[in-house]
Write an enzyme that holds these catalytic residues in place. Sequence first.
Site, PDB file in Angstrom:
ATOM      1  N   LYS A  48      18.471  49.940  26.523  1.00  0.00           N
ATOM      2  CA  LYS A  48      18.019  51.327  26.691  1.00  0.00           C
ATOM      3  C   LYS A  48      16.510  51.379  26.865  1.00  0.00           C
ATOM      4  O   LYS A  48      15.982  52.054  27.747  1.00  0.00           O
ATOM      5  CB  LYS A  48      18.461  52.118  25.450  1.00  0.00           C
ATOM      6  CG  LYS A  48      18.634  53.576  25.694  1.00  0.00           C
ATOM      7  CD  LYS A  48      19.254  54.243  24.469  1.00  0.00           C
ATOM      8  CE  LYS A  48      20.735  53.922  24.299  1.00  0.00           C
ATOM      9  NZ  LYS A  48      21.190  54.022  22.921  1.00  0.00           N
ATOM     10  N   ARG A  52      16.368  56.270  18.564  1.00  0.00           N
ATOM     11  CA  ARG A  52      17.659  55.641  18.919  1.00  0.00           C
ATOM     12  C   ARG A  52      17.571  54.133  18.793  1.00  0.00           C
ATOM     13  O   ARG A  52      16.521  53.551  19.050  1.00  0.00           O
ATOM     14  CB  ARG A  52      18.006  55.909  20.393  1.00  0.00           C
ATOM     15  CG  ARG A  52      18.234  57.317  20.736  1.00  0.00           C
ATOM     16  CD  ARG A  52      18.104  57.513  22.252  1.00  0.00           C
ATOM     17  NE  ARG A  52      17.797  58.901  22.511  1.00  0.00           N
ATOM     18  CZ  ARG A  52      18.642  59.764  23.063  1.00  0.00           C
ATOM     19  NH1 ARG A  52      19.827  59.383  23.451  1.00  0.00           N
ATOM     20  NH2 ARG A  52      18.303  61.016  23.240  1.00  0.00           N
ATOM     21  N   GLY A  57      28.566  49.686  17.542  1.00  0.00           N
ATOM     22  CA  GLY A  57      28.554  49.476  16.087  1.00  0.00           C
ATOM     23  C   GLY A  57      27.254  49.847  15.408  1.00  0.00           C
ATOM     24  O   GLY A  57      27.177  49.890  14.190  1.00  0.00           O
ATOM     25  N   MET A 103      23.369  52.108  14.918  1.00  0.00           N
ATOM     26  CA  MET A 103      23.033  53.430  14.401  1.00  0.00           C
ATOM     27  C   MET A 103      23.161  54.541  15.438  1.00  0.00           C
ATOM     28  O   MET A 103      22.902  54.355  16.610  1.00  0.00           O
ATOM     29  CB  MET A 103      21.590  53.384  13.904  1.00  0.00           C
ATOM     30  CG  MET A 103      21.265  54.500  12.978  1.00  0.00           C
ATOM     31  SD  MET A 103      19.483  54.657  12.790  1.00  0.00           S
ATOM     32  CE  MET A 103      19.071  55.544  14.265  1.00  0.00           C
ATOM     33  N   ARG A 106      22.180  54.786  34.827  1.00  0.00           N
ATOM     34  CA  ARG A 106      22.897  53.501  34.774  1.00  0.00           C
ATOM     35  C   ARG A 106      23.732  53.398  36.053  1.00  0.00           C
ATOM     36  O   ARG A 106      23.942  54.411  36.732  1.00  0.00           O
ATOM     37  CB  ARG A 106      23.808  53.415  33.548  1.00  0.00           C
ATOM     38  CG  ARG A 106      24.795  54.532  33.507  1.00  0.00           C
ATOM     39  CD  ARG A 106      25.629  54.516  32.258  1.00  0.00           C
ATOM     40  NE  ARG A 106      26.342  55.784  32.184  1.00  0.00           N
ATOM     41  CZ  ARG A 106      26.796  56.324  31.082  1.00  0.00           C
ATOM     42  NH1 ARG A 106      26.640  55.723  29.938  1.00  0.00           N
ATOM     43  NH2 ARG A 106      27.430  57.459  31.106  1.00  0.00           N
ATOM     44  N   HIS A 138      61.907  35.035  39.444  1.00  0.00           N
ATOM     45  CA  HIS A 138      62.410  35.415  40.758  1.00  0.00           C
ATOM     46  C   HIS A 138      62.028  36.847  41.096  1.00  0.00           C
ATOM     47  O   HIS A 138      61.494  37.146  42.166  1.00  0.00           O
ATOM     48  CB  HIS A 138      63.935  35.240  40.769  1.00  0.00           C
ATOM     49  CG  HIS A 138      64.571  35.686  42.043  1.00  0.00           C
ATOM     50  ND1 HIS A 138      65.113  36.945  42.182  1.00  0.00           N
ATOM     51  CD2 HIS A 138      64.719  35.071  43.239  1.00  0.00           C
ATOM     52  CE1 HIS A 138      65.594  37.070  43.406  1.00  0.00           C
ATOM     53  NE2 HIS A 138      65.361  35.949  44.066  1.00  0.00           N
ATOM     54  N   SER A 153      50.278  21.076  49.739  1.00  0.00           N
ATOM     55  CA  SER A 153      50.287  22.486  49.359  1.00  0.00           C
ATOM     56  C   SER A 153      50.618  22.536  47.867  1.00  0.00           C
ATOM     57  O   SER A 153      51.734  22.193  47.462  1.00  0.00           O
ATOM     58  CB  SER A 153      51.356  23.186  50.198  1.00  0.00           C
ATOM     59  OG  SER A 153      51.503  24.509  49.809  1.00  0.00           O
ATOM     60  N   CYS A 190      49.771  27.443  47.177  1.00  0.00           N
ATOM     61  CA  CYS A 190      50.672  28.550  47.519  1.00  0.00           C
ATOM     62  C   CYS A 190      51.372  29.115  46.281  1.00  0.00           C
ATOM     63  O   CYS A 190      52.231  29.975  46.392  1.00  0.00           O
ATOM     64  CB  CYS A 190      51.692  28.124  48.567  1.00  0.00           C
ATOM     65  SG  CYS A 190      52.809  26.852  47.977  1.00  0.00           S
ATOM     66  N   TYR A 199      42.582  26.077  52.105  1.00  0.00           N
ATOM     67  CA  TYR A 199      43.147  27.419  52.206  1.00  0.00           C
ATOM     68  C   TYR A 199      43.837  27.841  50.920  1.00  0.00           C
ATOM     69  O   TYR A 199      44.174  27.000  50.076  1.00  0.00           O
ATOM     70  CB  TYR A 199      44.139  27.510  53.380  1.00  0.00           C
ATOM     71  CG  TYR A 199      45.452  26.773  53.154  1.00  0.00           C
ATOM     72  CD1 TYR A 199      46.555  27.419  52.586  1.00  0.00           C
ATOM     73  CD2 TYR A 199      45.582  25.433  53.498  1.00  0.00           C
ATOM     74  CE1 TYR A 199      47.747  26.740  52.373  1.00  0.00           C
ATOM     75  CE2 TYR A 199      46.765  24.749  53.295  1.00  0.00           C
ATOM     76  CZ  TYR A 199      47.845  25.409  52.722  1.00  0.00           C
ATOM     77  OH  TYR A 199      49.015  24.744  52.502  1.00  0.00           O
TER      78      TYR A 199
HETATM   79  C1  PEP Z   1      55.248  26.948  43.166  1.00  0.00           C
HETATM   80  O1  PEP Z   1      55.961  26.287  42.423  1.00  0.00           O
HETATM   81  O2  PEP Z   1      54.058  27.229  42.922  1.00  0.00           O
HETATM   82  C2  PEP Z   1      55.805  27.499  44.410  1.00  0.00           C
HETATM   83  C3  PEP Z   1      55.045  28.113  45.299  1.00  0.00           C
HETATM   84  O3  PEP Z   1      57.149  27.431  44.574  1.00  0.00           O
HETATM   85  P1  PEP Z   1      58.221  28.402  43.853  1.00  0.00           P
HETATM   86  O4  PEP Z   1      57.443  29.485  43.163  1.00  0.00           O
HETATM   87  O5  PEP Z   1      59.089  28.897  44.927  1.00  0.00           O
HETATM   88  O6  PEP Z   1      58.888  27.460  42.921  1.00  0.00           O
END
Ligand code: PEP
Length: 926
Positions: free
Chosen positions: A28, A99, A108, A110, A345, A462, A814, A882, A902
Site C-alpha cells: 500500500k 493503516r 490478518g 490491523m 490497483r 472414459h 507420443s 497427447c 507438439y
Molecule cells: C494416454 O494414456 O495418455 C492416452 C492418451 O491414451 P488413453 O487416454 O486413450 O488411454
Amino acid sequence: MDTASHSTKHVFAFEEGNGKDKKLLGGKGANLCEMTQIGLNVPPGFVISTAACLEYLDSPARALPAGVMDEVRAQMQVLEAKTGKGFGNPEDPLLVSVRSGSAMSMPGMMDTILNLGLNTETLQGLIRQTGDPRFGYDAYRRFIQLFGKVALGVPDELFDHEFEAVKDKAHVKEDIGLSAADLKEISERFLKVVEAHTGAPFPGDPLEQLEIAIKAVFNSWMGKRAVDYRRQFHITPDMAHGTAVNVVTMVFGNRGNDSGTGVAFTRNPGTGENKLFGEYLLNAQGEDVVAGIRTPKPIDRLRDEMPEMARQLDDLRDKLESHYREIQDFEFTIERGQLFCLQTRNGKMNAQAMVRTSVEMEREGLITKEQALLRIAPDLLEQMLFPRLDPKARAEAVAQGLPASPGAASGIAVFDADRAEQMGRELGQKVILVREETKPEDIHGFFASEGILTSRGGKTSHAAVVARGMGKPCVAGAEGIVVDVNRREAYVGETSFREGQVITIDGTTGKVYLGAIPTVEPDFSPELNTLLAWADEVASLEVMANADTPDDARSALKYGAVGIGLARTERMFNDPARLPIVIEMIVADSSEDRQAALDRLLPLQRSDFRELFEVMSPRPVTIRLLDPPIHEFLPDEHQLERELIELRRLAETTRGMVVLSGTMSLIHASDGARRELDAMRRMIDPALVEDAIAKKETMLRKVRVLYETNPMLGHRGVRLGITFPEIYQMQIRAILEAAAECARMGIEVHPQIKVPQVCTAQELKRVKSYVDTIHEEVKQRYGHPVNFKFGTMIEVVRACMRAESLAEVAEFFSFGTNDLTQATFSFSREDAENKFLPLYNQSTILQDNPFEVLDVKGVGKLMKLAVEWGKQTRPDIHVGICGEHGGHPSSIAFCQEAGLDYVSCSAPRVPVARLAAAHAALGAKL
Ligand code: PEP
Ligand code: MG
C-alpha cells in the site's frame, strides 16, 4: 546510543519513498508513493518502513527505533504546511488515517483507524469545518471505538453494549435514526468504556494517539491472526517481513454538494470497452458506497453534475493507464471541488474484457504483443469457449464431483444411453446422461446429451475424456450420488431425482444442482482470434488436437489446431451401426469368421479415415490403432445373465403358445381363425427365440473367456494387435487405402500410424512388419506409395527406459501421460481421484492431482530421459504429448522445457494450449 539507528531513515514522505520497494514500504505504501510521484493528487501522507517494524519487534521493551517519532513529527509538520491545517488545532484540525500494509496483502493484520487526531476540542473544529454536528459526533464515536479496539485492545462487546443502550433509550432501530445528541452520548459512554477497561483516560493528545497507533500496527504483525494467515498461505519472510504504517491525511467526500466519492475502472471490466466505468455518490463517504445505504450513480452522470471533475477524472484515467499500462481499478474522493485519488490497483476482469483490452492496448501502443499475451492466464480463455453458469444466479449445489470437462448445462436426467438418444435425438429434449460410469458402448448417449454426470471415475475416465473431446460439460466421480439405473432414480443424501427431472451440471466446478440454472453463452470474439494469431507467432510448440470424428476434426480446425495428434479408433467401433459387426468379430470362434466380420468393417473404417484426412488436409492426422480391451465392446456379464433368464422364460412361453395355437386350430377350423393362428405362430417362432438364446450364450461364454481381473494392465493395446493381428491389419489397410484414395483425388494427406501400450521394440517391429506388407500391396493396387509415418505411444514405464531402442523403429513418440502417470505412480486412473488423492492434496503429501497437472518430478523425469535417449538414436524424432496434460498450461511449459515438438489436447482446449505454448516460449526466453 546506537548511532546507526539514528542515521537510518525510517519514515518516507509519499514524494520520496521508492514506489517499487514493496519489501520496505509495504504494497500500500509503495503504491501511494508511486501514485504521488507520477503526479496524481493523492492526499498528503508518509510511510513508516517495515524495517522500523522489525526493529521495534526485536527490541526487548518494544520501543520504537530511536528517531522514528522525531521523523514522524517532522512529517506531520510537512502535512500541516501542505494542508494549512494543524494536528490538534481546535480551529482547523488535521485528521489522519493510519493503516497497516506489508509486501503481501494480508487480511490478518490491523484494521484501519480513521479520523485520528480527534479529541473533545478538535471535534468542535471538525463540526465547524463540516457544519454537521451529527457527522462530527458520528466520526468521533467511530474513532473512539476503532482506536479503542485495535490500538488499546478494548473488546467490541463493551462498546456494542453502550451503543445498544442508547439506541433503546432513543427508541431507534437503525443507526441512521440516531441524532447528533444520541451520538454525542454514545461517544461520551465510549470514552468511559475505554477508561474503565484500560485504567487510563482515552488519550487526547493527537501525537500520543499517533504513537500508540503506530505501535499497534507493528504489534499486529505478530498477532495470532496474522501469524496464522502467514502460516496458512506459506508467506515466508522472503515474501513479506514486517508491516509498514501508512499515515494519510483524511479527505471527506461528505462536505456538501461539491464533494463526493466513487470507484471506477479505467475500462469496462465486463466488456473491455475503452470507456471509464464506475459509480459515485455526491456528498458521501466511501463507506456509504460500500454499505449500500444510498444507490450510487453511473459515472457518466458526473459530466452533468460536475463537468470539471469529470474532465479531471478523464485526465486521471489517462495518467493511470499510461503509467501502469494496465487497466486500473481506483478509488477517488472529491472534497470541495478537489479530486483525490486514494488507491489504485490492477483491475480484475472477465476473459472477454481481458482479451479485448490486450488487443486494444497493443494497438494503442500501451503494451507490446508479448505483454498482451502474458497478461492473460491461459485457463481464463475457457470462459470464452464454454457456456458458464450465470454468476448472478444463486443456487445451492446438491453434490460435488470432479470438474471433468468445462462448461455448464441443464437438462432432464436420463439414466442410460438409449434413453438419452430417444429423448434427446428423437424427441428433441435437452438431456443430461447420468451413469455410475460410462463405457464405450454409451457413446450414442453422449451425442444426444447436453452433458454427462457420473458417480464414479476420475478426470481421465472414459466419461471425462470423451466429453472433453466433444466439448460437452462433464462432472465425473460425484460420489455423493447413488445411481439406481433400474429404478431410474438417483439419490443424493436426503434428496433424489428421477428420470425426467431437470438438473444442471457445472463441469468447470464439478457442482451438481437440481432444477435449471441460467447459463451465459460463450463468446469467441474476433479479438480472441487476433490474440491467438500473435500466440502462434511466438510459440515454438505446435498445438494439435485429440479428435476422433470428422465433427471433432472440424472443431479442432475452428480452434486452430495444426493437425490431429490422437484419433482414438475405438470411438469409430462404437458407432451403433457398426457395433454389431465389431461384436461379431469379437465373438468369432475361427479366424475365418473373424476375417469375414473384419472385411465388413474395412470399408467403414476406410471411409472414416478418408473423411478425417479430407477435413484436415494438408495437416497431419495421427491415428492410434485399437487400444481398449475388446471385452469393452461386449455387454456386461450380469446384463447378459439377466437377459438369458428372460429369454429362457420366453422360450417356455413360446412353446406353450405353439401348443395353444395347434390345439386352437383343431377346434376353430374356419379360414379366418386359421389365418389369425398362422400370424400368431409366426410371431412367436420358438426357433427365433432359441437362436437368440444361442447367440447370447456364445456372447456370455466369450465375455467370461475374455474376463480379466485387471483389464487396464491386461489384454489391450499392442498386445491385442499381436494376438489378433487381423484387427490391426484391417485398420492399417484402411488407413493406407484411405490415404491412397485421397492422393488419387489430389488431396494432400499426412497420415501417421501410432501403436498404443508398447513396452518393447519387438512389439513395434511386429506391427511395422504388418505395415510394410500392407503398404506393398496398397502400392501395387494404387500404383504409388503412400506418404506416412509410423510411431509409438509412450505410456508404459519400460517404453521410457527403452526409448533408444524404440526410436530405431518409431519415427515419432507420443507421450500418453494418462497411462504413464498411472503406471509411474501405480495409481488407478479410474479410482485414485475419488478415493485417496483429495486427502493427499489437502494434506500436501502431493501438491497437485497428477492426472491433471503433469508430475514433473517423476513422470516428467521419465519423459526427459525418453526424449534424450530417443534423440540419441534418431536426432530428428518428432516428439509430442497427447494425454490430458497436453492442454494444461503449466504442463505445457514443462513440455517446452523437455524439448517436445507438439502438444495435443481435446479440440475445445486448443485455444488455451495455444496461449500456454506462447507463454512457455516467452518464459523460456526470459
Ligand atoms: C494416454 O494414456 O495418455 C492416452 C492418451 O491414451 P488413453 O487416454 O486413450 O488411454
Ligand atoms: Mg493410454
